[in-house]
Design an enzyme around this catalytic site. Structure first.
Site, PDB file in Angstrom:
ATOM      1  N   ARG A  64      29.421  90.784  41.497  1.00 32.02           N
ATOM      2  CA  ARG A  64      29.474  92.012  41.036  1.00 32.02           C
ATOM      3  C   ARG A  64      28.180  92.575  41.083  1.00 32.02           C
ATOM      4  O   ARG A  64      28.379  93.940  41.293  1.00 32.02           O
ATOM      5  CB  ARG A  64      29.777  91.678  39.129  1.00 32.02           C
ATOM      6  N   GLU A 101      24.364  77.748  32.280  1.00 29.66           N
ATOM      7  CA  GLU A 101      24.441  76.992  30.912  1.00 29.66           C
ATOM      8  C   GLU A 101      24.929  75.628  31.158  1.00 29.66           C
ATOM      9  O   GLU A 101      24.552  74.799  30.351  1.00 29.66           O
ATOM     10  CB  GLU A 101      25.440  77.967  30.094  1.00 29.66           C
TER      11      GLU A 101
HETATM   12  P1  AMP Z   1      21.988  84.305  33.762  1.00 25.20           P
HETATM   13  O1  AMP Z   1      21.488  83.460  34.950  1.00 25.20           O
HETATM   14  O2  AMP Z   1      22.401  83.430  32.518  1.00 25.20           O
HETATM   15  O3  AMP Z   1      21.293  85.391  33.553  1.00 25.20           O
HETATM   16  O4  AMP Z   1      23.495  85.005  34.034  1.00 25.20           O
HETATM   17  C1  AMP Z   1      23.724  86.043  34.649  1.00 25.20           C
HETATM   18  C2  AMP Z   1      24.798  85.953  35.655  1.00 25.20           C
HETATM   19  O5  AMP Z   1      26.169  85.529  35.135  1.00 25.20           O
HETATM   20  C3  AMP Z   1      25.173  87.379  36.165  1.00 25.20           C
HETATM   21  O6  AMP Z   1      25.326  87.408  37.579  1.00 25.20           O
HETATM   22  C4  AMP Z   1      26.298  87.834  35.399  1.00 25.20           C
HETATM   23  O7  AMP Z   1      27.409  88.150  36.250  1.00 25.20           O
HETATM   24  C5  AMP Z   1      26.998  86.446  34.936  1.00 25.20           C
HETATM   25  N1  AMP Z   1      26.969  86.514  33.424  1.00 25.20           N
HETATM   26  C6  AMP Z   1      26.051  85.837  32.478  1.00 25.20           C
HETATM   27  N2  AMP Z   1      26.708  85.843  31.253  1.00 25.20           N
HETATM   28  C7  AMP Z   1      27.767  86.734  31.126  1.00 25.20           C
HETATM   29  C8  AMP Z   1      28.384  87.383  30.231  1.00 25.20           C
HETATM   30  N3  AMP Z   1      28.403  87.260  29.007  1.00 25.20           N
HETATM   31  N4  AMP Z   1      29.432  88.429  30.784  1.00 25.20           N
HETATM   32  C9  AMP Z   1      29.350  88.640  31.985  1.00 25.20           C
HETATM   33  N5  AMP Z   1      28.724  88.156  32.833  1.00 25.20           N
HETATM   34  C10 AMP Z   1      27.876  87.188  32.595  1.00 25.20           C
END
Ligand code: AMP
Length: 176
Positions: A64, A101
């Site tokens: 995205r 996660e």
């Molecule tokens: P993070 O590495 O935990 O910051 O996760 C960011 C990545 O995961 C981004 O590329 C987002 O597209 C996706 N992502 C994580 N959590 C969500 C969420 N609650 N809704 C949509 N996309 C998420």
């Protein structure tokens, strides 16, 4: 950014509970992308935050992140560089592993996509725990380029992702 734009963006993000797994509220940006006023406003606001002439390359994170990063790059008059999941890029790459996660993930970039000293803006849709953006920053640094900032459409600030990006300009159009 105007309050009106923030309000519009907020109204164009749809919460999907328990997707992709129980307990996660997925932030679906499809309605925002489908609304030309919201999409163009978001792209313009990212460019305005940094200012034209300050960025050499915009890197987008699969998948995205590509959608937002490409028009941002066009507006800056900057190049676009894809950070991709493993095995997608055909030539020599740098790689960065990071924790999700549950489990692990890897991002890759072509070794010759960034030049030493390039001012690079990292763009993604959502900043959650910050692991993805931190890995992206690591890839930029492996190429001896400079992280000029991290811009996202929305930040889940309760997850504290920006704490993993200390010293960087982390810019979110809306936060939760
Ligand atoms: P993070 O590495 O935990 O910051 O996760 C960011 C990545 O995961 C981004 O590329 C987002 O597209 C996706 N992502 C994580 N959590 C969500 C969420 N609650 N809704 C949509 N996309 C998420």
């Amino acid at each position: 950014m105007s309050l009106d734009l923030a309000d519009l963006l907020r109204r164009r993000v749809r919460d999907v509970p328990d997707y992709p797994k129980p307990g996660v509220v997925f932030k679906d940006i499809s309605p925002l992308l489908a609304d030309h006023v919201a999409f163009a406003g978001a792209v313009d606001a990212i460019v305005a935050h940094h200012g034209r002439g300050t960025i050499d390359k915009v890197v987008g994170i699969e998948a995205r992140g590509f959608i937002v990063a490409a028009p941002v790059a066009y507006h800056f008059g900057a190049g676009f560089v894809a950070l991709r999941k493993p095995g997608k890029l055909p030539r020599a790459t740098y790689a960065a592993d990071y924790a999700l996660e549950y489990g692990e993930a890897t991002l890759e970039v072509h070794k010759d996509a960034l030049s030493a000293g390039d001012r690079v803006l990292i763009v993604d849709d959502v900043l959650a725990t910050g692991g993805t953006a931190a890995a992206a920053a690591g890839l930029v640094q492996q190429a001896d380029a400079v992280v000029a900032g991290v811009s996202v459409l929305l930040e889940l600030s309760f997850l504290g992702g920006r704490d993993r990006l200390t010293g960087l300009d982390v810019h979110a159009l809306i936060d939760y």
